[in-house]
Structures are given as structure tokens and as C-alpha cells.
Motif scaffolding. Structure first.
Motif, PDB file in Angstrom:
ATOM      1  N   MET A   1      95.942 -25.702  94.257  1.00 10.96           N
ATOM      2  CA  MET A   1      95.394 -24.454  94.780  1.00 10.96           C
ATOM      3  C   MET A   1      96.048 -24.046  96.094  1.00 10.96           C
ATOM      4  SD  MET A   1      91.322 -24.991  93.994  1.00 10.96           S
ATOM      5  CE  MET A   1      90.879 -23.583  95.011  1.00 10.96           C
ATOM      6  N   GLU A   2      96.458 -25.008  96.910  1.00 17.83           N
ATOM      7  CA  GLU A   2      96.958 -24.682  98.242  1.00 17.83           C
ATOM      8  C   GLU A   2      98.142 -23.714  98.224  1.00 17.83           C
ATOM      9  OE1 GLU A   2      97.634 -28.255 100.408  1.00 17.83           O
ATOM     10  OE2 GLU A   2      95.524 -28.521 100.931  1.00 17.83           O
ATOM     11  N   PRO A   3      99.186 -23.944  97.420  1.00 12.25           N
ATOM     12  CA  PRO A   3     100.297 -22.990  97.432  1.00 12.25           C
ATOM     13  C   PRO A   3     100.081 -21.777  96.541  1.00 12.25           C
ATOM     14  CG  PRO A   3     100.865 -24.834  96.026  1.00 12.25           C
ATOM     15  CD  PRO A   3      99.503 -25.136  96.601  1.00 12.25           C
ATOM     16  N   THR A   4      99.278 -21.902  95.483  1.00 15.16           N
ATOM     17  CA  THR A   4      99.185 -20.825  94.498  1.00 15.16           C
ATOM     18  C   THR A   4      98.030 -19.866  94.748  1.00 15.16           C
ATOM     19  OG1 THR A   4      97.889 -22.302  93.053  1.00 15.16           O
ATOM     20  CG2 THR A   4     100.273 -22.207  92.690  1.00 15.16           C
ATOM     21  N   LEU A   5      96.903 -20.358  95.306  1.00 15.55           N
ATOM     22  CA  LEU A   5      95.758 -19.483  95.535  1.00 15.55           C
ATOM     23  C   LEU A   5      96.059 -18.363  96.532  1.00 15.55           C
ATOM     24  CD1 LEU A   5      92.797 -18.775  95.024  1.00 15.55           C
ATOM     25  CD2 LEU A   5      92.162 -20.430  96.819  1.00 15.55           C
ATOM     26  N   PRO A   6      96.723 -18.632  97.680  1.00 14.68           N
ATOM     27  CA  PRO A   6      97.035 -17.517  98.580  1.00 14.68           C
ATOM     28  C   PRO A   6      97.897 -16.442  97.930  1.00 14.68           C
ATOM     29  CG  PRO A   6      97.270 -19.600  99.742  1.00 14.68           C
ATOM     30  CD  PRO A   6      97.082 -19.933  98.291  1.00 14.68           C
ATOM     31  N   ILE A   7      98.876 -16.849  97.141  1.00 14.09           N
ATOM     32  CA  ILE A   7      99.751 -15.875  96.487  1.00 14.09           C
ATOM     33  C   ILE A   7      98.983 -15.091  95.437  1.00 14.09           C
ATOM     34  CG2 ILE A   7     101.813 -15.642  95.038  1.00 14.09           C
ATOM     35  CD1 ILE A   7     102.958 -18.071  96.500  1.00 14.09           C
ATOM     36  N   TRP A   8      98.105 -15.766  94.697  1.00 11.43           N
ATOM     37  CA  TRP A   8      97.278 -15.068  93.708  1.00 11.43           C
ATOM     38  C   TRP A   8      96.336 -14.086  94.396  1.00 11.43           C
ATOM     39  CZ3 TRP A   8      91.875 -15.573  92.567  1.00 11.43           C
ATOM     40  CH2 TRP A   8      91.487 -14.964  91.369  1.00 11.43           C
TER      41      TRP A   8
END
Length: 480
Positions: free
Chosen positions: A277-284
Motif C-alpha cells: 500500500m505504501e507506494p501504490t495507495l498515494p498514486i491511486w
């Protein structure tokens, strides 16, 4: 705190760097002689996908680009959000690889730090770890390229390896009673949770209003203050945490123990969810919610708060209800919670699933960290450097594989599928924790644990079997 403050900063900062590079490249291409054939009054509009500003680029008769003129009018529809753009989608892989670099380096370093603590004690590795964290934080503050940021994140892996392995080994060696050890490790994990709690909101708010450099300089000062206070103010370490007088079980032997592998697997897969979640949630969030910079870190706040609550509650409660049961419920809850994350349509919709993720991981960590020390006491030599190196390796594997695999999957098939895959994996792994209910031990180790009152009674795992083992030894003694 050092590690988590970078979580909301890195995705946005790298995206800004890449966006600036692409815009500069476009302007250079327009300045080439070939562009002189363009009509004298041509204008193009550049939409900043993250800051949501519109800039007009004009070309005169000679083909030179005009100055960038900011348009104060906001986008009229949601299409201005950076949704389904190749530039933003590609950030998943770059950010994932950078986050994974820390865990990968820590994974490589741990097998050396574990045996080293058995020889030199725990204080020196902890101090060296903070020195390395200070250096990496300074490098983070003044780095303006992907390569330097990558190096800084990798250095954090070395510092974290020294601090975490030696710290957990020290706690396990001082608190030999199983219940007391669980409570002490719960407090130690609470300190970790406090850093996780403060880090992302601190980093995102400071980055939004002050810039990238300031938060890392503050963290570097805190690291320097902590290291200096340890050197000047702390009394000499107790004799219990001096170099071990007995040779510990080899790392390879511990890795062959199936019960240690199950406990390590629980730590790995439990933490892999938040690692993805750390790298992908902000981008999502940038794609689907037009989230601002400060919101990227605040989104992790419910998970951080619930992790702090979970480690505090289950540090002691897991001993009573059974650590294996606590881990089984925790991993299952992690899987269910992460599957629910993509169904959120706003930052407020992320509160409940993120709270569930953090609380469940707190259950897993607060139950599996003590059980690693218990398994060594029960089945091997009671020297803890190597076994907590394995625990940290498992933790690092989650944070190494999670961002790298998660970023690639998110680029290929989307963020919702990333959450669905790791959720199903956690749910399928959870039943294996049942095997930790009553791990067998060597008879002489069980006798030592009973005589020193260290087993404190293994009723956490199986009260009936404990009495059965004690009765069996009494019968054998009577026979002799």
C-alpha cells in the motif's frame, strides 16, 4: 519515524521531477529549427496533472516558445485529475523499487548482524544503526535525483538492520519470562508504532507547506540528539545484554525449523499488505481522488493509530488467548481489510479499512515476535540474535517484495487487483498458524524452562499438554 516520513513525500516528489523533465523536454523540442514551420500563432495548453494548474505555451513566428502563463482558472471537470496517464502509472514501478531497496539491503545485512550481536553485545549495533540513519536522513534532505534518493533509502536498510535486530534481541534476553517478554515486546513495538503514527502525517504536511528538505533536517537533528543522549546520559548496559557466554544455534539450523518458518511467514505476509500500500495507495489516490500532498500521508493515519492500539492491547492479551490464535485472526483480518481498500471513493472512505489493516498487523507482530524467542527457548539454545535476525528478515521480505511486486502489478492491471491478490494470500496463509498452538520441544529444554520458571506456564499454547509433559517426566524420574 525516519523511515515512514518519506512514504508520502517520495511518490509526489518523484512525480514532480519527472513531470518537470517532460515539460522541459517538450519545450526544447519546440525550440528546434523544425518547429519554425509551425503557424505563427499556435498555442498549446499544458495541464499540470498534480497541482491542477493550466499553463499556455505559445510560439511566435520564429518558432521560439513564449513564457509559461499560469491560468488561475481551475479545471472544469474531473478529467484534470491524473487518471490513467502513462507518466503517473509508471511511477508505481519507480517508487516501488525505491521503497523495496531499503528492505532488500536490510534483508542482505541481517544474517551478518544477528551473529555479530552474539559476539559484541547489543549496545554497539544500536548506536551504529542510529549513526547510519542520521547519514541517510541528511542525504535524503539534499538529494534531488532518483539515484541519490535510491542510495539514501538503501542506507536506511543498514541502519534499520542494526537497530531492530539488536533491539529485539536485547529485550528478549532481559525478559526471559514468556508473559513479561510479550508485554515488553509489545511496548517496544508501540514505540515503532508511534514512529509509524507520526511519520506519514509529519512528512506530508511539512512537504506541502515547507518543502522536502525541512522534514528530513528535523529528523536528522532528532537522530543526533538520540544518539548523543545514549552516549552521554545512559548508564552502562546490564550484564544480561553483554556478549553471550554460550554459542547460539546456527542461522541455518534455525531456518530449518518449520515452526520458526511459520512464525516468520506470518510476519512477512502480514506486513506485506501495508508494504504494497505504501507506494501504490498515494498514486491511486492521486488518480481517483485528486488528493493533495498532505492527504497522501494523512491517509495512513488510521492504520498507524490502530497499529499502536493493537500492539499495546495484544502485547499482554495474546499470552492469555494464545499467540497462535491471535496471529491467525490478525492475518485473516489483514486480508479482509486490504480487499476493502479499493472500494473507497474518498479519503474518508479509507479510514475504516486502513484502521483494520493497522490493527490486524499489530495483532500479528505483537504475537509472533515473542513466539520467536519462545521457540528458541523451547527448541534451541537461548541466544536470540540469530532468531530475531530471521524475524527481521521476514519483515524485510514483506517490505522488499511488497513494493516491487505491488508496483509492477499496479502498473499492469491496476491497484484494486494488487489489494485483492495480497488479501487472498493472507487469508490462505492464516490457517498455518494453527501449527504454532503446541510446538514440541526438547525434554531437557522443557525441564530447564520449568526449573527457572521461564515457561510461565505454557498454558498460552496448551495448558493440558504442559501438565502432561510434567507428569511424564515425573513418571520417568520415579522409574529411574
Amino acid at each position: 519515524l525516519f523511515l515512514q516520513s518519506a512514504v508520502p513525500i517520495i511518490p509526489s516528489y518523484l512525480y514532480s521531477l519527472d513531470q518537470s523533465t517532460n515539460q522541459s523536454t517538450d519545450l526544447v523540442l519546440k525550440d528546434r529549427p523544425e518547429s519554425q514551420e509551425a503557424p505563427p500563432a499556435t498555442f498549446q495548453t499544458i495541464v499540470s496533472l498534480y497541482d491542477h494548474t493550466v499553463k499556455s505555451v505559445g510560439s511566435n513566428a520564429t518558432g521560439r516558445p513564449a513564457d509559461l502563463v499560469p491560468d488561475t482558472q481551475p479545471p472544469q471537470n474531473s478529467s484534470a485529475c491524473p487518471e490513467a496517464t502513462s507518466l503517473l502509472t509508471n511511477e508505481n514501478v519507480k517508487v516501488g523499487m525505491m521503497f523495496a531497496s531499503k528492505a532488500t539491503v536490510q534483508l542482505i545485512t541481517n544474517p551478518f548482524i544477528g551473529p555479530l550481536t552474539n559476539r559484541v553485545g547489543y549496545q554497539l549495533p544500536i548506536f551504529v544503526g542510529f549513526c547510519i540513519m542520521f547519514s541517510s536522513t541528511i542525504l535524503f534532505a539534499f538529494s534531488s535525483s532518483y539515484a541519490l534518493l535510491f542510495v539514501a533509502r538503501s542506507l536506511q536498510g543498514v541502519g534499520s538492520s542494526c537497530s531492530s535486530v539488536a533491539g529485539m534481541g536485547m529485550v528478549a534476553s532481559v525478559y526471559t519470562d514468556d508473559e513479561e517478554r510479550g508485554h515488553a515486546i509489545g511496548i517496544a513495538l508501540g514505540g515503532l508504532a508511534l514512529g509509524v503514527l507520526v511519520g506519514p502525517p509529519f512528512g506530508s504536511v511539512m512537504y506541502e507547506y515547507v518543502g522536502k528538505t525541512a522534514p528530513f533536517l528535523i529528523l536528522a537533528f532528532l537522530a543526533l540528539f538520540d544518539g548523543g543522549s545514549r552516549t552521554l546520559l545512559y548508564p552502562p548496559p546490564p550484564t544480561k545484554v553483554e556478549p553471550e557466554s554460550q554459542k547460539g544455534t546456527s542461522l541455518l539450523t534455525l531456518l530449518k525449523d518449520p515452526y520458526i518458518l511459520i512464525a516468520a511467514g506470518a510476519i512477512c505476509f502480514g506486513n506485506m499488505a501495508i508494504a504494497m500500500m505504501e507506494p501504490t495507495l498515494p498514486i491511486w489516490m492521486m488518480e481517483t481522488m485528486c488528493a493533495r500532498k498532505w492527504q497522501l500521508g494523512v491517509a495512513f493515519l488510521p492504520a498507524s493509530i490502530s497499529y499502536l492500539i493493537g500492539t499495546y492491547i495484544f502485547g499482554s492479551l495474546a499470552h492469555r488467548m494464545g499467540r497462535w490464535l491471535c496471529a491467525l485472526i490478525g492475518i485473516t483480518l489483514v486480508g479482509v481489510s486490504v480487499i476493502c481498500v479499493p472500494f473507497a471513493t474518498s479519503i474518508y472512505g479509507l479510514i475504516l479499512p486502513n484502521f483494520g489493516v493497522g490493527f490486524a498487523i499489530g495483532m500479528v507482530d505483537s504475537s509472533m515476535m515473542p513466539i520467536m524467542g519462545y521457540l528458541v527457548d523451547l527448541r534451541h539454545v537461548s541466544v536470540y540474535g540469530s532468531v530475531y535476525a530471521i524475524a527481521d528478515v521476514a519483515f524485510c521480505m514483506g517490505f522488499a517484495l511488497g513494493p516491487s511486486i505491488g508496483g509492477s502489478i499496479a502498473e499492469a492491471i491496476g491497484f484494486p487487483w494488487v489489494m485483492a491478490i495480497i488479501g487472498v494470500v493472507d487469508i490462505l496463509f492464516a490457517p498455518l498458524c494453527f501449527f504454532l498452538r503446541n510446538p514440541p520441544g526438547q525434554e531437557e529444554k522443557i525441564a530447564i524452562l520449568m526449573d527457572s520458571n521461564c515457561s510461565m506456564k505454557t498454558r498460552s499454547y496448551s495448558t493440558q499438554d504442559t501438565f502432561y509433559q510434567r507428569d511424564s517426566m515425573d513418571q520417568e524420574a520415579d522409574g529411574f
